[in-house]
Write a protein that holds these residues in place. Structure first.
Motif, PDB file in Angstrom:
ATOM      1  N   GLY A 358       0.811  -1.215   0.000  1.00  0.00           N
ATOM      2  CA  GLY A 358       0.000   0.000   0.000  1.00  0.00           C
ATOM      3  C   GLY A 358       0.850   1.274   0.000  1.00  0.00           C
ATOM      4  N   PRO A 359       1.750   1.437   0.972  1.00  0.00           N
ATOM      5  CA  PRO A 359       2.559   2.664   0.998  1.00  0.00           C
ATOM      6  C   PRO A 359       3.516   2.776  -0.191  1.00  0.00           C
ATOM      7  CG  PRO A 359       2.560   1.574   3.140  1.00  0.00           C
ATOM      8  CD  PRO A 359       1.946   0.617   2.177  1.00  0.00           C
ATOM      9  N   ILE A 360       3.931   1.637  -0.750  1.00  0.00           N
ATOM     10  CA  ILE A 360       4.911   1.667  -1.850  1.00  0.00           C
ATOM     11  C   ILE A 360       4.242   1.955  -3.177  1.00  0.00           C
ATOM     12  CG2 ILE A 360       6.642   0.303  -3.106  1.00  0.00           C
ATOM     13  CD1 ILE A 360       6.958  -1.384  -0.524  1.00  0.00           C
ATOM     14  N   PHE A 361       3.084   1.352  -3.417  1.00  0.00           N
ATOM     15  CA  PHE A 361       2.479   1.446  -4.749  1.00  0.00           C
ATOM     16  C   PHE A 361       1.122   2.159  -4.757  1.00  0.00           C
ATOM     17  CE2 PHE A 361       5.304  -2.256  -5.010  1.00  0.00           C
ATOM     18  CZ  PHE A 361       6.042  -1.941  -6.138  1.00  0.00           C
ATOM     19  N   GLU A 363      -0.543   4.221  -2.342  1.00  0.00           N
ATOM     20  CA  GLU A 363      -0.625   5.614  -1.879  1.00  0.00           C
ATOM     21  C   GLU A 363      -0.017   6.581  -2.902  1.00  0.00           C
ATOM     22  OE1 GLU A 363       0.901   5.900   2.103  1.00  0.00           O
ATOM     23  OE2 GLU A 363      -0.432   4.320   2.842  1.00  0.00           O
ATOM     24  N   PRO A 364       1.140   6.274  -3.526  1.00  0.00           N
ATOM     25  CA  PRO A 364       1.663   7.193  -4.546  1.00  0.00           C
ATOM     26  C   PRO A 364       0.851   7.186  -5.847  1.00  0.00           C
ATOM     27  CG  PRO A 364       3.411   5.784  -3.646  1.00  0.00           C
ATOM     28  CD  PRO A 364       2.106   5.220  -3.197  1.00  0.00           C
ATOM     29  N   SER A 365      -0.090   6.252  -5.978  1.00  0.00           N
ATOM     30  CA  SER A 365      -0.861   6.147  -7.222  1.00  0.00           C
ATOM     31  C   SER A 365      -2.255   6.752  -7.104  1.00  0.00           C
ATOM     32  CB  SER A 365      -0.998   4.662  -7.629  1.00  0.00           C
ATOM     33  OG  SER A 365       0.258   4.090  -7.895  1.00  0.00           O
ATOM     34  N   ALA A 366      -2.537   7.411  -5.995  1.00  0.00           N
ATOM     35  CA  ALA A 366      -3.896   7.941  -5.776  1.00  0.00           C
ATOM     36  C   ALA A 366      -4.283   8.917  -6.886  1.00  0.00           C
ATOM     37  CB  ALA A 366      -3.985   8.600  -4.403  1.00  0.00           C
ATOM     38  N   ASP A 367      -3.402   9.847  -7.211  1.00  0.00           N
ATOM     39  CA  ASP A 367      -3.723  10.829  -8.264  1.00  0.00           C
ATOM     40  C   ASP A 367      -3.785  10.158  -9.629  1.00  0.00           C
ATOM     41  OD1 ASP A 367      -3.892  12.838  -6.429  1.00  0.00           O
ATOM     42  OD2 ASP A 367      -1.849  13.574  -6.763  1.00  0.00           O
ATOM     43  N   PHE A 368      -2.864   9.211  -9.851  1.00  0.00           N
ATOM     44  CA  PHE A 368      -2.879   8.491 -11.146  1.00  0.00           C
ATOM     45  C   PHE A 368      -4.236   7.833 -11.373  1.00  0.00           C
ATOM     46  CE2 PHE A 368      -2.686   4.146 -12.792  1.00  0.00           C
ATOM     47  CZ  PHE A 368      -2.403   4.413 -14.130  1.00  0.00           C
ATOM     48  N   LEU A 369      -4.741   7.140 -10.359  1.00  0.00           N
ATOM     49  CA  LEU A 369      -6.010   6.426 -10.518  1.00  0.00           C
ATOM     50  C   LEU A 369      -7.167   7.405 -10.696  1.00  0.00           C
ATOM     51  CD1 LEU A 369      -5.463   3.634  -7.842  1.00  0.00           C
ATOM     52  CD2 LEU A 369      -5.629   3.297 -10.306  1.00  0.00           C
ATOM     53  N   SER A 370      -7.185   8.466  -9.896  1.00  0.00           N
ATOM     54  CA  SER A 370      -8.288   9.430  -9.980  1.00  0.00           C
ATOM     55  C   SER A 370      -8.308  10.150 -11.320  1.00  0.00           C
ATOM     56  CB  SER A 370      -8.177  10.451  -8.846  1.00  0.00           C
ATOM     57  OG  SER A 370      -8.340   9.823  -7.601  1.00  0.00           O
ATOM     58  N   ASN A 371      -7.131  10.418 -11.875  1.00  0.00           N
ATOM     59  CA  ASN A 371      -7.043  11.210 -13.107  1.00  0.00           C
ATOM     60  C   ASN A 371      -6.950  10.357 -14.370  1.00  0.00           C
ATOM     61  OD1 ASN A 371      -7.056  13.616 -11.614  1.00  0.00           O
ATOM     62  ND2 ASN A 371      -4.837  13.465 -11.265  1.00  0.00           N
ATOM     63  N   LEU A 372      -6.887   9.042 -14.209  1.00  0.00           N
ATOM     64  CA  LEU A 372      -6.756   8.176 -15.382  1.00  0.00           C
ATOM     65  C   LEU A 372      -7.920   8.428 -16.351  1.00  0.00           C
ATOM     66  CD1 LEU A 372      -5.301   5.858 -16.824  1.00  0.00           C
ATOM     67  CD2 LEU A 372      -6.679   4.266 -15.477  1.00  0.00           C
ATOM     68  N   THR A 373      -7.591   8.662 -17.600  1.00  0.00           N
ATOM     69  CA  THR A 373      -8.595   9.023 -18.609  1.00  0.00           C
ATOM     70  C   THR A 373      -8.409   8.153 -19.841  1.00  0.00           C
ATOM     71  OG1 THR A 373      -8.528  11.306 -17.802  1.00  0.00           O
ATOM     72  CG2 THR A 373      -9.587  10.921 -19.940  1.00  0.00           C
ATOM     73  N   LEU A 374      -9.471   7.536 -20.312  1.00  0.00           N
ATOM     74  CA  LEU A 374      -9.390   6.733 -21.536  1.00  0.00           C
ATOM     75  C   LEU A 374      -9.332   7.639 -22.768  1.00  0.00           C
ATOM     76  CD1 LEU A 374     -11.890   3.832 -20.685  1.00  0.00           C
ATOM     77  CD2 LEU A 374      -9.496   4.130 -20.042  1.00  0.00           C
ATOM     78  N   SER A 375      -9.112   7.039 -23.917  1.00  0.00           N
ATOM     79  CA  SER A 375      -8.892   7.825 -25.140  1.00  0.00           C
ATOM     80  C   SER A 375     -10.097   8.691 -25.515  1.00  0.00           C
ATOM     81  CB  SER A 375      -8.546   6.889 -26.306  1.00  0.00           C
ATOM     82  OG  SER A 375      -9.578   5.928 -26.487  1.00  0.00           O
ATOM     83  N   ASP A 376     -11.289   8.316 -25.033  1.00  0.00           N
ATOM     84  CA  ASP A 376     -12.466   9.122 -25.362  1.00  0.00           C
ATOM     85  C   ASP A 376     -12.799  10.140 -24.273  1.00  0.00           C
ATOM     86  OD1 ASP A 376     -13.320   7.498 -23.346  1.00  0.00           O
ATOM     87  OD2 ASP A 376     -15.074   6.703 -24.392  1.00  0.00           O
ATOM     88  N   ASN A 571      10.445   2.974 -11.097  1.00  0.00           N
ATOM     89  CA  ASN A 571      10.276   2.128 -12.285  1.00  0.00           C
ATOM     90  C   ASN A 571       9.149   1.106 -12.088  1.00  0.00           C
ATOM     91  OD1 ASN A 571      12.297   3.462 -13.577  1.00  0.00           O
ATOM     92  ND2 ASN A 571      13.811   1.816 -13.460  1.00  0.00           N
ATOM     93  N   GLY A 572       9.034   0.574 -10.872  1.00  0.00           N
ATOM     94  CA  GLY A 572       7.940  -0.355 -10.589  1.00  0.00           C
ATOM     95  C   GLY A 572       6.586   0.325 -10.715  1.00  0.00           C
ATOM     96  N   LEU A 573       6.510   1.560 -10.209  1.00  0.00           N
ATOM     97  CA  LEU A 573       5.265   2.316 -10.343  1.00  0.00           C
ATOM     98  C   LEU A 573       4.936   2.567 -11.808  1.00  0.00           C
ATOM     99  CD1 LEU A 573       5.619   4.904  -7.441  1.00  0.00           C
ATOM    100  CD2 LEU A 573       3.681   3.370  -7.799  1.00  0.00           C
ATOM    101  N   GLU A 574       5.962   2.873 -12.603  1.00  0.00           N
ATOM    102  CA  GLU A 574       5.711   3.141 -14.025  1.00  0.00           C
ATOM    103  C   GLU A 574       5.176   1.889 -14.732  1.00  0.00           C
ATOM    104  OE1 GLU A 574       9.032   4.842 -16.069  1.00  0.00           O
ATOM    105  OE2 GLU A 574       7.902   5.095 -17.958  1.00  0.00           O
ATOM    106  N   ILE A 575       5.734   0.730 -14.389  1.00  0.00           N
ATOM    107  CA  ILE A 575       5.212  -0.518 -14.989  1.00  0.00           C
ATOM    108  C   ILE A 575       3.765  -0.740 -14.559  1.00  0.00           C
ATOM    109  CG2 ILE A 575       5.441  -3.030 -15.003  1.00  0.00           C
ATOM    110  CD1 ILE A 575       8.454  -2.654 -14.738  1.00  0.00           C
ATOM    111  N   ALA A 576       3.502  -0.552 -13.266  1.00  0.00           N
ATOM    112  CA  ALA A 576       2.128  -0.753 -12.764  1.00  0.00           C
ATOM    113  C   ALA A 576       1.158   0.164 -13.488  1.00  0.00           C
ATOM    114  CB  ALA A 576       2.088  -0.504 -11.253  1.00  0.00           C
ATOM    115  N   HIS A 577       1.565   1.414 -13.697  1.00  0.00           N
ATOM    116  CA  HIS A 577       0.682   2.376 -14.364  1.00  0.00           C
ATOM    117  C   HIS A 577       0.504   2.031 -15.844  1.00  0.00           C
ATOM    118  CE1 HIS A 577       1.595   5.596 -11.051  1.00  0.00           C
ATOM    119  NE2 HIS A 577       0.983   4.517 -10.597  1.00  0.00           N
ATOM    120  N   LYS A 578       1.561   1.573 -16.492  1.00  0.00           N
ATOM    121  CA  LYS A 578       1.430   1.179 -17.909  1.00  0.00           C
ATOM    122  C   LYS A 578       0.498  -0.028 -18.057  1.00  0.00           C
ATOM    123  CE  LYS A 578       5.781   2.886 -19.879  1.00  0.00           C
ATOM    124  NZ  LYS A 578       5.127   3.589 -21.014  1.00  0.00           N
ATOM    125  N   LEU A 579       0.671  -1.008 -17.181  1.00  0.00           N
ATOM    126  CA  LEU A 579      -0.198  -2.189 -17.250  1.00  0.00           C
ATOM    127  C   LEU A 579      -1.654  -1.818 -17.002  1.00  0.00           C
ATOM    128  CD1 LEU A 579       1.993  -4.752 -15.247  1.00  0.00           C
ATOM    129  CD2 LEU A 579       1.597  -4.752 -17.713  1.00  0.00           C
TER     130      LEU A 579
END
Length: 635
Positions: A358-361, A363-376, A571-579
């Motif tokens: 949780g603290p490693i992946f 918590e730092p991804s809260a904004d990524f998840l909230s702001n994630l936007t699909l192509s449309d 780098n782990g966060l970047e892979i998680a976000h890309k996947l």
């Protein structure tokens, strides 16, 4: 006492015999004193290959070998996430700045179960055979890829050179979470076999742990282990004295039969019993307990998470829009309530959401998840998933006192998941030419029917089985025509590793990031681990079928980074976000490890308020349970 092996032709009959044995007094149906025997339900039910005990090749893995029989250089403390020494006398000594050379010293005075001393000669033979037969042995590829060379210095000292920097050498050659990839074999048993080592069953196996094989059922229902008289000089004798003289791994059959046997105190620890059966068992036997007294009742900190894996080499799973549409078509709240009585914790990233990750992946991804936007322009994340699940459970009559509130909702049910939005799913399917036919189901872009086969475990994992059927039901309601294929554990593994067999499956294989060292799970994302769409050749990892060259580059670059450094974690966060951005696997939830215990004969199991190890009987860390449990004194 009549021996079980004559009768265990069917689980139900076995349960009846157990009942009879119990009624007679203190002996188990395999002829051991009940109060000296810890009995656990097997992970995979009945095994088809009980004679297969050669760790070089596919073997009867769920019969206690990792936990009781084999030993590793370094083990993982699953309470702290830190490695500790087992066969090794100390942590590996790094010999160069590049982290490619290591010196390892073994503990002296460790002996195999047949009385022969364990030395570096065993490691030398194990590695020699690994490389000599690497194309024929099925469980050596990752070690063969890691090790470049080795040199025996003396009976207790060996040096290694790796093919690339290895900042995680102790977990790459020891235990990362559930077991070690490198399993030493006894040279004095294997070497005389010559080339026959590739077909050698190795039954009954000579082992290193404090337990030795006493007997096993040729029909595959059970295996009995006995504590060695010389357990102190075994592979993990340094951990302390195991309390049970015998450990019996046994399949008690279909869940209805198992539940009855559990209530009757015929065994002590279950594996993946469904929540409603647990509730029924607890109502009939006060000694049956779950991991915690409050929702979600079970340990949610397994290293892995359950996800829907798709064969991304095949249409339409090669299309990001189709994968996202499948995710948004899924009503996971209803799926989890139906299959698991609401006792689950969602995880949107391809990682379990635990107190460690949780603290490693997350918590730092809260904004990524909230702001994630699909192509449309659509934002798919639903941060209110947990609160809505609480409301749904309350509406169904769950007592409010057992439900989490406020901040505890995220800790219990996760920080959010994807919206259930069939209208957006329909838009995404339409964007790649997939529309519904007259029967209400989506068609392929060329107008042919799209019929999915979803592979799930059969009765050997009731929770996954029920989850698979519930997912299929949810998808069908959304217009995805899916049928469920239930398979035994052997076929499950074959489907995972073979492109020609795999379409969509409920799995956990590549969603197993346990701590900051994500590479132990995602290091297999490499170009040479990609096969043709319909290949019959077994995959060497990369069961998620990742093909993104940018992810391959990040994995390669990270090999030269220290595994706790900010750069490595980034780098782990970047892979998680890309996947996640491209929905390469629909991650669902941390594995709800429903492991109820029965304290009639044994007590002091690992629980939420007494947590000393992951409470799983199928992880090598089960050894911690064996040295911590206490007999109750019941005869």
């Amino acid at each position: 006492m009549t021996r079980l092996s004559r009768f265990m032709m069917a689980p139900l009959l076995g349960a009846l015999l157990s009942t009879t044995a119990l009624a007679q007094g203190t002996m188990t149906d395999v002829g051991t004193p009940r109060n000296e025997t810890l009995i656990v339900q097997t992970f995979d039910g009945k095994v088809a290959n009980p004679d297969a005990q050669n760790p070089f090749i596919s073997y009867a893995i769920w019969r206690g070998f990792r936990e009781l029989g084999w030993s590793s250089l370094w083990e993982m403390d699953t309470a702290t996430g830190k490695s500790y020494t087992e066969l090794a006398a100390e942590m590996p000594e790094v010999l160069n700045d590049e982290h490619t050379k290591f010196r390892v010293k073994l503990r002296e005075g460790v002996y195999w179960s047949d009385g022969v001393e364990f030395t570096t000669a065993d490691l030398d033979y194990t590695l020699d055979a690994t490389f000599k037969y690497r194309d024929k042995l099925t469980r050596v590829s990752q070690v063969a890829s890691l090790i470049k060379s080795w040199e025996v210095i003396d009976d207790y000292t060996i040096e290694f050179e790796t093919t690339e920097p290895s900042y995680d050498f102790e977990t790459a050659m020891g235990v990362y979470s559930w077991g070690a990839r490198f399993v030493p074999v006894p040279k004095h048993i294997f070497e005389p076999l010559g080339d026959d080592v590739i077909t050698f069953n190795n039954a009954p196996a000579v082992t290193l742990g404090p337990y030795k094989i006493k007997e096993y059922d040729p029909n595959g229902f059970w295996q009995l282990w006995e504590l060695r008289d010389d357990w102190e000089r075994s592979g993990w004798g340094n951990l302390g004295e195991p309390k049970a003289k015998y450990v019996l791994y046994k399949d008690f059959g279909a869940e209805e039969t198992r539940t009855l046997a559990f209530v009757q105190n015929q065994y002590d620890i279950d594996t993946f019993m469904s929540p409603d059966s647990i509730q029924a068992a607890k109502a009939r036997n006060p000694n049956i307990q779950t991991f915690s007294d409050s929702l979600p009742y079970h340990d949610m900190n397994d290293a892995c998470s359950w996800a829907l894996y798709m064969n991304q080499h095949q249409a339409p799973y090669d299309l990001e829009e189709a994968r996202w549409a499948m995710a948004l078509s899924l009503d996971l709240k209803q799926v989890g309530i139906t299959a698991l009585s609401g006792q689950f914790k969602v995880a949107a990233l391809p990682i379990a959401d635990t107190p460690v990750t949780g603290p490693i992946f997350y918590e730092p991804s809260a904004d990524f998840l909230s702001n994630l936007t699909l192509s449309d322009g659509y934002k798919p994340f639903d941060p209110n998933f947990g609160a809505d699940l609480v409301a749904a459970l309350k509406e169904q009559g769950m007592p409010e006192s057992e439900l989490p509130s406020a901040d505890n909702i995220a800790a219990s049910f996760g920080g959010g998941w994807w919206k259930h939005d069939t209208a957006e799913a329909e838009k995404l399917f339409a964007s790649v030419g997939m529309t519904k036919g007259d029967d209400g189901f989506y068609m392929m872009p060329d107008g042919t029917p799209w019929e999915i086969t979803l592979t799930t475990p059969g009765d050997w994992n009731k929770n996954m089985q029920r989850l698979g059927f519930s997912i299929a039901d949810s998808w069908k309601k959304a217009g995805i025509n899916v049928s469920v294929q239930q398979v035994d554990s052997g076929e499950f593994g074959a489907t995972r590793t073979t492109n020609s067999k795999m379409e969509v499956m409920l799995d956990w294989a590549n969603t197993c990031v346990y701590n900051a060292n994500w590479r132990n799970s995602w290091g297999v994302f490499k170009a040479d681990n990609v096969k043709d769409a319909n290949s019959d050749e077994a995959l060497n990892g990369n069961w998620m079928r990742v093909t993104d060259p940018e992810i391959f580059d990040i994995v390669e670059e990270s090999a030269s980074l220290e595994t706790t450094s900010p750069e490595y974690i980034a780098n782990g966060l970047e892979i998680a976000h890309k996947l996640t951005t491209t929905m390469q696997a629909i991650n669902l939830m941390g594995i709800p490890t429903t492991v109820p215990t029965n304290s009639t004969y044994w007590t002091n199991y690992s629980k939420q308020d007494n947590f000393y190890a992951a409470p799983y009987t199928w992880w090598s860390s089960f050894k911690k349970t064996l040295v911590n449990i206490e007999p109750t004194g019941k005869e």
